[in-house]
Scaffold this motif. Structure first.
Motif, PDB file in Angstrom:
ATOM      1  N   ALA A   1     -26.216 -13.561  -7.272  1.00  0.00           N
ATOM      2  CA  ALA A   1     -27.500 -13.914  -7.888  1.00  0.00           C
ATOM      3  C   ALA A   1     -27.960 -12.805  -8.816  1.00  0.00           C
ATOM      4  N   LEU A   2     -27.743 -11.571  -8.378  1.00  0.00           N
ATOM      5  CA  LEU A   2     -28.161 -10.431  -9.207  1.00  0.00           C
ATOM      6  C   LEU A   2     -27.382 -10.402 -10.523  1.00  0.00           C
ATOM      7  N   PHE A   3     -26.068 -10.674 -10.438  1.00  0.00           N
ATOM      8  CA  PHE A   3     -25.254 -10.686 -11.665  1.00  0.00           C
ATOM      9  C   PHE A   3     -25.727 -11.799 -12.604  1.00  0.00           C
ATOM     10  N   GLU A   4     -26.057 -12.937 -12.007  1.00  0.00           N
ATOM     11  CA  GLU A   4     -26.534 -14.050 -12.848  1.00  0.00           C
ATOM     12  C   GLU A   4     -27.828 -13.672 -13.550  1.00  0.00           C
ATOM     13  N   ARG A   5     -28.699 -12.993 -12.804  1.00  0.00           N
ATOM     14  CA  ARG A   5     -29.982 -12.584 -13.388  1.00  0.00           C
ATOM     15  C   ARG A   5     -29.745 -11.585 -14.518  1.00  0.00           C
ATOM     16  N   LEU A   6     -28.831 -10.617 -14.238  1.00  0.00           N
ATOM     17  CA  LEU A   6     -28.503  -9.617 -15.251  1.00  0.00           C
ATOM     18  C   LEU A   6     -28.046 -10.299 -16.525  1.00  0.00           C
ATOM     19  N   ASN A   7     -27.179 -11.305 -16.355  1.00  0.00           N
ATOM     20  CA  ASN A   7     -26.625 -12.001 -17.511  1.00  0.00           C
ATOM     21  C   ASN A   7     -27.704 -12.793 -18.248  1.00  0.00           C
ATOM     22  N   ARG A   8     -28.580 -13.442 -17.461  1.00  0.00           N
ATOM     23  CA  ARG A   8     -29.696 -14.176 -18.090  1.00  0.00           C
ATOM     24  C   ARG A   8     -30.553 -13.242 -18.924  1.00  0.00           C
ATOM     25  N   ASP A   9     -30.696 -11.998 -18.414  1.00  0.00           N
ATOM     26  CA  ASP A   9     -31.524 -11.024 -19.131  1.00  0.00           C
ATOM     27  C   ASP A   9     -30.782 -10.356 -20.282  1.00  0.00           C
ATOM     28  N   GLY A  10     -29.552 -10.814 -20.563  1.00  0.00           N
ATOM     29  CA  GLY A  10     -28.888 -10.375 -21.783  1.00  0.00           C
ATOM     30  C   GLY A  10     -27.730  -9.413 -21.611  1.00  0.00           C
ATOM     31  N   THR A  11     -27.331  -9.096 -20.371  1.00  0.00           N
ATOM     32  CA  THR A  11     -26.215  -8.172 -20.170  1.00  0.00           C
ATOM     33  C   THR A  11     -24.882  -8.913 -20.264  1.00  0.00           C
ATOM     34  N   THR A  12     -23.968  -8.372 -21.051  1.00  0.00           N
ATOM     35  CA  THR A  12     -22.620  -8.932 -21.115  1.00  0.00           C
ATOM     36  C   THR A  12     -21.829  -8.385 -19.924  1.00  0.00           C
ATOM     37  N   ILE A  13     -21.225  -9.294 -19.163  1.00  0.00           N
ATOM     38  CA  ILE A  13     -20.566  -8.872 -17.919  1.00  0.00           C
ATOM     39  C   ILE A  13     -19.111  -9.335 -17.913  1.00  0.00           C
ATOM     40  N   VAL A  14     -18.222  -8.439 -17.529  1.00  0.00           N
ATOM     41  CA  VAL A  14     -16.848  -8.830 -17.232  1.00  0.00           C
ATOM     42  C   VAL A  14     -16.576  -8.386 -15.804  1.00  0.00           C
ATOM     43  N   VAL A  15     -16.224  -9.349 -14.949  1.00  0.00           N
ATOM     44  CA  VAL A  15     -16.030  -9.016 -13.550  1.00  0.00           C
ATOM     45  C   VAL A  15     -14.638  -9.469 -13.099  1.00  0.00           C
TER      46      VAL A  15
END
Ligand code: ATP
Ligand code: MG
Lengths: 289, 246
Positions: B185-199
């Motif tokens: 959920a935290l990663f999803e929130r981070l992404n919604r807030d504009g962070t590009t994520i590669v996991v």
């Protein structure tokens, strides 16, 4: 109380015939008191303690056991000087007037050695030169030269101490370096994490060195406290054993400074070497992949 | 859309004495801002190797990597370190927090390294801890925090210098299912807030949460699919180098 011959012989040296004063004192006393009043002596505190003598006590001094002697009164009890040459001596010290000593020993008007006090170093050199030029049959020496001559054993012992000290320092430096390498190695994960989040080598090495320096200074201050305490206990013990005010062990400012400086340098070098080794390893290798 | 990650023909070979282990054999893809990409595949297929190359922790044998428009595949050690500090946030399976420091101090580390003043970085660290839900635990040491909480601190630390790219290698690997779900959920929130994520993950739930999943096998990409956010339907986007530019 009879004082045995050996002490009395020693007295001849110990009276440290200060030229005029030693000879004037008996005369002045002789003038002021009745002829048969006992003359005064001084004894050292060790004799006073062992024989439970006090100032004002009357004792008999003689050249040997069973020989006739003079009754004298103890005028003073002296403390031993803090002289390393004196601590191992078991004898007691008694000082009496030179005239009385000579008559007791049947030595007549003779002395083996005497000391002359001079006002300055220049005057000493002058006196030595003049005595040696004019006196026949004996030699004058500066007391400092005599001291050097008699303390040669101490010089050897002190060289041994220096060697032991050096070996200790070298060994502990190696020890410290190994401990530091191990300690820093425990931080390999931290170092790897720091590298991965973008901390520079300088930051990492700097912080390790800073920490090592702080530990080294704290450690050496702790060492100074331990050394000071040990020194205090050693002095208290041996001053009691030898009954001397001599300080057997001292922690001087110089020693403290040297210890702290040495620890600091060693800590910094060891920390730097250890940190550098880690920082040079690729961070992923540090995680043990 | 700005391309944050551009990878071309990337190969990485490990040498073990005479033996060569090809961990990556020519990988090409692009990640745009603000994508959320999961890389999945069997163990040993080269996921971590790829992520380390994206994170400028390692150097490729051949091929190129550009992050936020800058070539990073041949950076020297000092430049790579600087780049990691300013542009990349990395989250590891085992958190790798400094045990001697409090949660806040751990987050402050990259800020201090970047030269931020004590007051500013303190405020920013608190803000970040607040963001990951640990506002009240700022003084706690990692050993006083649960695994999930430690991972949150690690994420706050990774975000400290506002990186262009957040990389995470098995971030839920050490966590139980519930804490793992919170992390997702935290990663999803981070992404919604504009962070590009590669996991990189083996965790199917985590992979499903991503908007795009890259499947790898034996050092190559075998599938690259976009997950429709509306119904989470998996749509293959093919294996072309630029799946998103079509
Ligand atoms: N430092 C290294 N030296 C030699 N070979 C390595 C090294 N690191 C990885 N490899 C090899 O490269 C291949 C890919 O490894 P990698 O760690 O990228 O896999 P992975 O997909 O992350 O696996 P996992 O899911 O288990 O973490 C493996 O065969 C691995 O043995
Ligand atoms: Mg892996």
């Amino acid at each position: 109380m009879r004082v045995n011959h050996r002490f009395v012989c020693l007295l001849l040296l110990a009276v440290a015939v200060r030229g005029a004063p030693a000879q004037q004192t008996p005369r002045s006393i002789a003038r002021g008191v009745p002829q048969d009043a006992p003359r005064s002596i001084t004894i050292d505190s060790r004799l006073a303690a062992d024989a439970s003598l006090h100032v004002g006590d009357r004792v008999v001094v003689a050249a040997g056991t069973g020989e006739p002697g003079d009754t004298v009164v103890i005028a003073a009890i002296t403390q031993r000087r803090a002289d390393p040459a004196e601590i191992a001596r078991g004898e007691y010290r008694v000082r009496l007037h030179l005239g009385q000593l000579q008559s007791l020993l049947g030595y007549g008007d003779r002395v083996d050695r005497f000391a002359i006090a001079t006002p300055s170093a220049g005057a000493t050199a002058d006196a030595v030169a003049r005595i040696n030029a004019s006196a026949f049959g004996f030699q004058a020496h500066r007391s400092a030269d005599v001291a050097v001559e008699t303390s040669k054993t101490f010089a050897v012992v002190s060289r041994f101490h220096r060697a032991i000290g050096t070996i200790t320092i070298v060994a502990s430096a190696i020890f410290l370096l190994c401990i530091m390498l191990l300690k820093v190695d425990e931080r390999r994960r931290d170092v790897a994490a720091l590298r991965l989040i973008g901390c520079t080598e300088r930051t990492i090495v700097g912080s390790v060195v800073l920490e090592a320096a702080a530990i080294a200074v704290l450690g050496s201050l702790f060492g100074v406290v331990v050394g000071g305490t040990a020194s205090f206990l050693v002095n208290r013990h041996y001053q009691a054993v030898y009954r001397t005010p001599l300080r057997f062990s001292i922690v001087t400012g110089d020693i403290v400074l040297l210890a702290v400086a040495l620890a600091l340098v060693l800590g910094i070098v060891a920390g730097w070497l250890a940190a550098r080794r880690l920082v040079r390893t690729p961070p992923l290798a540090l995680f043990g992949r | 859309m700005t391309a944050i990650v551009e990878v071309r023909d990337l190969a990485r070979e490990y040498r073990m004495g005479d033996e060569r282990v090809p961990a990556l054999r020519g990988v090409t893809f692009t990640v745009h801002q603000p994508e959320y990409v999961a890389i999945v595949g069997p163990s040993g297929c080269g996921k971590s190797t790829l992520l380390n190359l994206l994170g400028v922790i390692d150097r490729p044998t051949s091929g190129t990597v550009s992050i936020a428009g800058e070539r990073v595949d041949q950076l020297d050690d000092a430049r790579a370190t600087e780049f990691r500090l300013r542009r990349i946030g990395f989250v590891f399976q085992r958190f790798y927090l400094l045990q001697a420091l409090s949660a806040r101090e751990n987050v402050e580390l990259p800020l201090a390294e970047a030269g931020m003043s004590t007051r500013e970085r303190r405020a920013r660290a608190l803000e970040l801890l607040e963001y990951v839900g640990l506002g009240r635990r700022e003084r706690h040491r990692p050993s006083q925090l649960s695994g999930g909480e430690q991972q949150r601190v690690a994420i706050a630390r990774a975000l400290a210098n506002r990186p262009a790219l957040l990389l995470a290698d098995e971030p839920t690997g050490e966590l139980d299912a519930r804490t793992g779900a919170e992390m997702i959920a935290l990663f999803e929130r981070l992404n919604r807030d504009g962070t590009t994520i590669v996991v990189v993950t083996h965790d199917e739930d985590l992979a499903r949460a991503a908007k795009r999943v890259i499947h790898m096998r034996d050092g190559t990409i075998v599938d690259d699919v976009r997950v429709d956010p509306a119904d989470r339907r998996v749509e293959p986007v093919g294996l072309a180098p630029e799946p998103h530019e079509r």
